[in-house]
Design a protein around this motif. Structure first.
Motif, PDB file in Angstrom:
ATOM      1  N   GLY A 209       0.791  -1.229   0.000  1.00 47.15           N
ATOM      2  CA  GLY A 209       0.000   0.000   0.000  1.00 47.15           C
ATOM      3  C   GLY A 209       0.818   1.271   0.000  1.00 47.15           C
ATOM      4  O   GLY A 209       0.281   2.349   0.225  1.00 47.15           O
ATOM      5  N   THR A 211       2.389   4.382  -1.529  1.00 48.17           N
ATOM      6  CA  THR A 211       2.147   5.125  -2.759  1.00 48.17           C
ATOM      7  C   THR A 211       3.147   6.250  -2.940  1.00 48.17           C
ATOM      8  O   THR A 211       3.225   6.847  -3.999  1.00 48.17           O
ATOM      9  CB  THR A 211       0.731   5.749  -2.751  1.00 48.17           C
ATOM     10  OG1 THR A 211       0.590   6.482  -1.529  1.00 48.17           O
ATOM     11  CG2 THR A 211      -0.331   4.694  -2.845  1.00 48.17           C
TER      12      THR A 211
ATOM     13  N   LEU B  85     -10.679   2.277  -8.868  1.00 45.35           N
ATOM     14  CA  LEU B  85     -10.338   2.473  -7.447  1.00 45.35           C
ATOM     15  C   LEU B  85      -9.181   3.453  -7.318  1.00 45.35           C
ATOM     16  O   LEU B  85      -8.328   3.526  -8.186  1.00 45.35           O
ATOM     17  CB  LEU B  85      -9.945   1.128  -6.811  1.00 45.35           C
ATOM     18  CG  LEU B  85     -11.045   0.059  -6.772  1.00 45.35           C
ATOM     19  CD1 LEU B  85     -10.461  -1.268  -6.352  1.00 45.35           C
ATOM     20  CD2 LEU B  85     -12.161   0.472  -5.835  1.00 45.35           C
ATOM     21  N   PRO B  86      -9.144   4.238  -6.221  1.00 39.86           N
ATOM     22  CA  PRO B  86      -8.021   5.171  -6.048  1.00 39.86           C
ATOM     23  C   PRO B  86      -6.689   4.420  -5.889  1.00 39.86           C
ATOM     24  O   PRO B  86      -6.658   3.248  -5.515  1.00 39.86           O
ATOM     25  CB  PRO B  86      -8.379   5.924  -4.763  1.00 39.86           C
ATOM     26  CG  PRO B  86      -9.419   5.112  -4.088  1.00 39.86           C
ATOM     27  CD  PRO B  86     -10.134   4.341  -5.156  1.00 39.86           C
ATOM     28  N   LYS B  87      -5.603   5.122  -6.201  1.00 45.39           N
ATOM     29  CA  LYS B  87      -4.263   4.527  -6.172  1.00 45.39           C
ATOM     30  C   LYS B  87      -3.942   3.929  -4.797  1.00 45.39           C
ATOM     31  O   LYS B  87      -4.184   4.550  -3.773  1.00 45.39           O
ATOM     32  CB  LYS B  87      -3.232   5.611  -6.505  1.00 45.39           C
ATOM     33  CG  LYS B  87      -1.863   5.052  -6.810  1.00 45.39           C
ATOM     34  CD  LYS B  87      -0.932   6.157  -7.285  1.00 45.39           C
ATOM     35  CE  LYS B  87       0.374   5.551  -7.672  1.00 45.39           C
ATOM     36  NZ  LYS B  87       1.536   5.799  -7.144  1.00 45.39           N
ATOM     37  N   GLU B  89      -5.438   1.610  -3.316  1.00 45.05           N
ATOM     38  CA  GLU B  89      -6.590   1.008  -2.643  1.00 45.05           C
ATOM     39  C   GLU B  89      -6.625  -0.505  -2.850  1.00 45.05           C
ATOM     40  O   GLU B  89      -6.792  -1.267  -1.905  1.00 45.05           O
ATOM     41  CB  GLU B  89      -7.872   1.653  -3.181  1.00 45.05           C
ATOM     42  CG  GLU B  89      -9.160   1.199  -2.535  1.00 45.05           C
ATOM     43  CD  GLU B  89      -9.147   1.343  -1.023  1.00 45.05           C
ATOM     44  OE1 GLU B  89      -8.578   2.343  -0.538  1.00 45.05           O
ATOM     45  OE2 GLU B  89      -9.678   0.457  -0.335  1.00 45.05           O
ATOM     46  N   LYS B  92      -4.397  -2.639  -0.759  1.00 44.57           N
ATOM     47  CA  LYS B  92      -4.804  -2.878   0.625  1.00 44.57           C
ATOM     48  C   LYS B  92      -5.804  -4.019   0.718  1.00 44.57           C
ATOM     49  O   LYS B  92      -5.917  -4.667   1.746  1.00 44.57           O
ATOM     50  CB  LYS B  92      -5.399  -1.596   1.217  1.00 44.57           C
ATOM     51  CG  LYS B  92      -4.333  -0.537   1.415  1.00 44.57           C
ATOM     52  CD  LYS B  92      -4.916   0.826   1.703  1.00 44.57           C
ATOM     53  CE  LYS B  92      -3.816   1.861   1.536  1.00 44.57           C
ATOM     54  NZ  LYS B  92      -4.323   3.215   1.453  1.00 44.57           N
ATOM     55  N   GLN B  93      -6.532  -4.257  -0.370  1.00 44.30           N
ATOM     56  CA  GLN B  93      -7.507  -5.346  -0.360  1.00 44.30           C
ATOM     57  C   GLN B  93      -6.847  -6.682  -0.688  1.00 44.30           C
ATOM     58  O   GLN B  93      -7.298  -7.722  -0.240  1.00 44.30           O
ATOM     59  CB  GLN B  93      -8.613  -5.067  -1.381  1.00 44.30           C
ATOM     60  CG  GLN B  93      -9.448  -3.841  -1.064  1.00 44.30           C
ATOM     61  CD  GLN B  93     -10.241  -4.008   0.212  1.00 44.30           C
ATOM     62  OE1 GLN B  93     -10.601  -5.122   0.584  1.00 44.30           O
ATOM     63  NE2 GLN B  93     -10.493  -2.910   0.915  1.00 44.30           N
ATOM     64  N   ARG B 121      -1.427   2.844   5.434  1.00 43.53           N
ATOM     65  CA  ARG B 121      -2.892   2.886   5.521  1.00 43.53           C
ATOM     66  C   ARG B 121      -3.378   4.107   6.266  1.00 43.53           C
ATOM     67  O   ARG B 121      -4.576   4.255   6.497  1.00 43.53           O
ATOM     68  CB  ARG B 121      -3.390   1.639   6.251  1.00 43.53           C
ATOM     69  CG  ARG B 121      -3.308   0.367   5.434  1.00 43.53           C
ATOM     70  CD  ARG B 121      -3.808  -0.798   6.265  1.00 43.53           C
ATOM     71  NE  ARG B 121      -5.123  -0.498   6.839  1.00 43.53           N
ATOM     72  CZ  ARG B 121      -5.605  -1.088   7.925  1.00 43.53           C
ATOM     73  NH1 ARG B 121      -4.897  -1.973   8.571  1.00 43.53           N
ATOM     74  NH2 ARG B 121      -6.812  -0.777   8.368  1.00 43.53           N
TER      75      ARG B 121
END
Lengths: 259, 526
Positions: A209, A211, B85-87, B89, B92-93, B121
């Motif tokens: 995650g 970015t 979906l946003p960058k 995102e 994380k799923q 996050r």
């Protein structure tokens, strides 16, 4: 303790007197500041004397070397005073000896200041602080941290590579041409692996995650507190105090201008 | 082994996914259509180079952005197109645990690495400590919170990698050969860990793996990729491994032991070993950084022997091999080869008679083409050009490398690189050939091919020693096994003797081969 100070402000605190010292061409100012820095090092940090000496001593030799060269090659504008002695075709004057000793002491001041920073700063915290205080992009700081982890692996790999080539019957390289060929042989597999690993780490980071955006929360919030400013004012204040002291004694010499 | 096939709603839906690195080249992935349901455990299988890892990176949106590549088709996550979906995102799923334990971390300490995920996050600082403790408990690594990651073993690193991914609180977990670098016990521990976590949390899993024996009871569906990157089969494990066995064999994949026929005895009758000594270690000791690593190792290898060295990660297997090869000098004692101490051998002569194949074949490549690589040793030994040409061509033929004669060794596939690195050792018949994990990271076909080649070399009179984690290989090919534990030889004997010593197996973190384990079922507790 200096270990607990904010790394970014600590770096700044070290940098300011460091740069200013570069202008002081007399003996008194760097000598007293050096004594002060060493005192701070041992009174306010957990650096072991043995470790410090082990790193510092080689630099003493280097500083003497600098001083020696400077003594022989002093610029004419500084090399005033009577001739003390001459070596071969060099005349050594009182002026050049002073400049030389000052240079030696200044170099030692830089070393002592740098050690005060390096030996009391955790690399992870430094990077975190750069991100939080100076707003440096996480892309850069986490990149540096990830790269930092590679260093030991890199050494290990070079060792394996050497063994592997020995097995193939490639002996130690002889001559300059041999060394260049050997360098090429080593660098391709090393680079190939480094690139692959870097790519893997980058992918792993993104898959968690990451970015690279600056908006993020921090597990270790790095703050600048009162004691950071106390440290800053002490280190910089003491510098100016010593400058004033040497001025009042008539020693002060800024960039060759006697005051 | 009956297990419930849960049919939840589709979590992930892939429609017509294709991917290629170059526009003109044949695609790595070719029109994939599949879905993964809520709480499902799906296995993705395919030969080396069939694009399995590419699938996982496409699914969480890292490809094609991270590389120059071309992707077409649609991926829907919980009904939404992932591009909408946003960058960050989708990452994380979908959490991924990768194969290499060395290169998936960016921080130095365990807690910082875990915090890295939480920071990404944007979890508030004050909630982090609790989450970190919780996930460390989940993977049984509580005691290692403040430890530096590089001090952990491979198995522990993978647990931390899993923990950091679990902190994303993903709904789908992708495991990309997570146990490939682990010793047998650590790898079983990892499997059980995933099982326990899935009992407590709802989590779908997509597993990419070659050898799936340990996972079999978890898997509800199998997707089979062929070399052209298309899914040619999607069915339950029973149907895939039983009814379509020949198809899997054709692709060169491992069939789980449960579905295999009882194994036949050794394919090649091993010749009577002569009594002549090949290599002898006499009271050998070794130190590194003043730390004692070996103390009084005594070992004799006879001519034509086929010996395996086993033991957990870091037990000193590679070090022992390097001592045998004269790459490391013993601190005390003596290593003698063909009855002459290694110190008396001339380097050039020694390398002619003693070969060593490293774990990473790339390390051994010296020249720019396959042909030069094989003939390199002969050039050094000043063999006449006629013989050299013939011998090189024979070797290329034998190792199926003729078609790649002028290719750069670095551009070969994994299996080809491995074959080439063995071929380079055979310009003269060596008396002793040492292998450091020769089958590491290879699929069934390449592993078997390689072991067959090694057997042939042995039949020609070369003594073989290899380091391995794979007890199946030991069981199948070796008459003698050396177990290293705590930097000393804990056992030196026939594999059958080792399988009987349950206590030693446990200590050295080894597992008996599947044919025995199925009947005994050892070590059921995690």
């Amino acid at each position: 303790m200096i270990e607990q100070l904010n790394p970014t402000l600590k770096a700044f605190t070290i940098l300011v007197p460091g740069v200013l010292l570069g202008l002081m061409f007399d003996i008194f100012t760097p000598l007293f500041y050096l004594v002060f820095v060493i005192l701070v090092t041992f009174l306010f940090s957990n650096i072991s004397m043995k470790k410090w000496l082990l790193i510092f001593t080689p630099f003493v030799l280097l500083a003497i070397g600098f001083a020696w060269m400077r003594m022989l090659y002093t610029r004419e504008s500084f090399a005033g005073g009577e001739v003390l002695f001459s070596i071969w075709q060099f005349d050594v004057t009182t002026g050049s000896v002073m400049i030389a000793i000052s240079l030696g002491l200044r170099s030692l001041c830089f070393v002592a200041l740098s050690l005060l920073f390096i030996l009391t700063t955790d690399s992870t915290k430094f990077m975190l602080s750069l991100m939080q205080q100076l707003k440096i992009s996480p892309k850069i700081t986490y990149g540096v941290l990830a790269g930092y982890r590679f260093l030991p692996t890199f050494r290990h790999e070079l060792q394996v590579l050497r063994q592997a080539h020995r097995i193939r019957g490639v002996g130690r390289a002889r001559g300059i041409k041999g060394r260049i060929i050997q360098f090429k042989r080593y660098s391709i597999p090393l680079l190939a692996n480094a690139i692959r690993k870097a790519e893997r780490v980058a992918i792993a980071m993104e898959s968690k995650g990451f970015t690279g955006e600056k908006e993020r929360t921090y597990y270790h919030p790095m703050k600048v507190g009162k004691r950071d400013w106390v440290f800053f004012s002490t280190m910089v204040g003491m510098f100016f105090f010593i400058v004033i002291l040497s001025y009042s004694f008539g020693y002060l010499n800024v960039f060759g201008n006697q005051f | 082994m009956q297990h419930k096939v849960k049919t939840g709603s589709p979590l992930l839906e892939v429609k017509g996914l294709s991917f290629s690195y170059e526009k003109k080249e044949a695609p790595v992935l070719n029109q994939l259509n599949f879905q993964i349901n809520q709480d499902e455990f799906v296995l993705l299988m395919g030969a080396s180079g069939s694009g399995k890892s590419t699938v996982s990176l496409c699914l969480n949106g890292l490809y094609p952005e991270a590389v120059e590549g071309f992707q077409s088709g649609d991926i829907y996550f919980e009904g939404k197109h992932i591009e909408s979906l946003p960058k960050g995102e989708i990452n994380k799923q979908i959490g991924i645990v990768f194969q290499d334990p060395e290169s998936q971390f960016c921080m130095i300490k365990v807690e910082d690495e875990l915090a890295f995920t939480l920071e990404n996050r944007n979890v508030p600082t004050e909630e982090m400590a609790e989450k970190i403790d919780h996930v460390l408990n989940l993977v049984n690594m509580k005691a290692y919170k403040h430890v530096a990651i590089h001090e952990l073993s491979g198995g522990q690193k993978q647990k931390i990698a899993l923990a950091s991914v679990l902190l994303l609180e993903p709904t789908l977990l992708i495991l990309d050969e997570p146990t490939a670098n682990l010793d047998p016990v650590s790898s079983l521990e990892f499997v059980k860990l995933i099982r326990n976590i899935r009992e407590e949390h709802q989590l779908s899993v997509l597993l990419i793996e070659h050898q799936v024996d340990d996972w079999l009871e978890d898997i509800s569906r199998v997707l089979l990729l062929d070399q052209r990157g298309s899914i040619i089969l999607a069915d339950t494990p029973n149907s895939v491994f039983q009814s379509n066995k020949s198809l899997i064999e054709e692709l060169g994949l491992f069939i789980p032991r449960v579905y295999q026929k009882k194994k036949e005895s050794l394919p090649i009758a091993v010749a009577q070993t002569s009594k002549e000594n090949c290599l002898r270690l006499n009271q050998v000791a070794f130190k590194r950084w003043k730390k004692e690593i070996f103390k009084e190792v005594n070992l004799t290898l006879q001519k034509d022997e086929f010996v395996a060295i086993v033991g957990e990660n870091g037990a000193g297997k590679s070090t022992l091999l390097q001592l045998m090869a004269g790459l490391l000098k013993p601190a005390a004692g003596e290593v003698s080869f063909l009855n002459t101490p290694l110190s008396k051998w001339k380097e050039q002569q020694l390398r002619k008679h003693l070969g060593f194949v490293f774990q990473n074949p790339e390390h051994q490549f010296i020249t720019d083409t396959v042909y030069d690589e094989i003939s390199f040793g002969m050039t050094l030994n000043e063999i006449d050009p006629q013989t050299m040409k013939k011998r090189t061509e024979d070797l290329m033929e034998h190792f199926h490398l003729t078609a790649h004669k002028w290719k750069n060794p670095f551009s070969l596939s994994g299996g080809q690189k491995r074959r080439l690195s063995v071929a380079t050792m055979l310009d003269e018949t060596p008396d002793l050939l040492l292998f450091d994990e020769p089958t590491f990271g290879q699929d069934a076909k390449t592993s078997e091919e390689l072991m067959r080649i090694i057997q042939q070399i042995q039949a020609n009179g070369t003594t073989i020693v290899f380091v391995t984690h794979d007890m199946e290989l030991v069981d199948q090919y070796c008459k003698r096994v050396i177990v290293l534990n705590d930097f000393s030889i804990a056992l030196d004997g026939r594999p059958e003797e080792l399988w009987e010593q349950t206590e030693l197996l446990k200590q050295a973190r080894l597992r008996p081969p599947a044919r025995l384990e199925a009947t005994e079922k050892v070590g059921a507790t995690p």
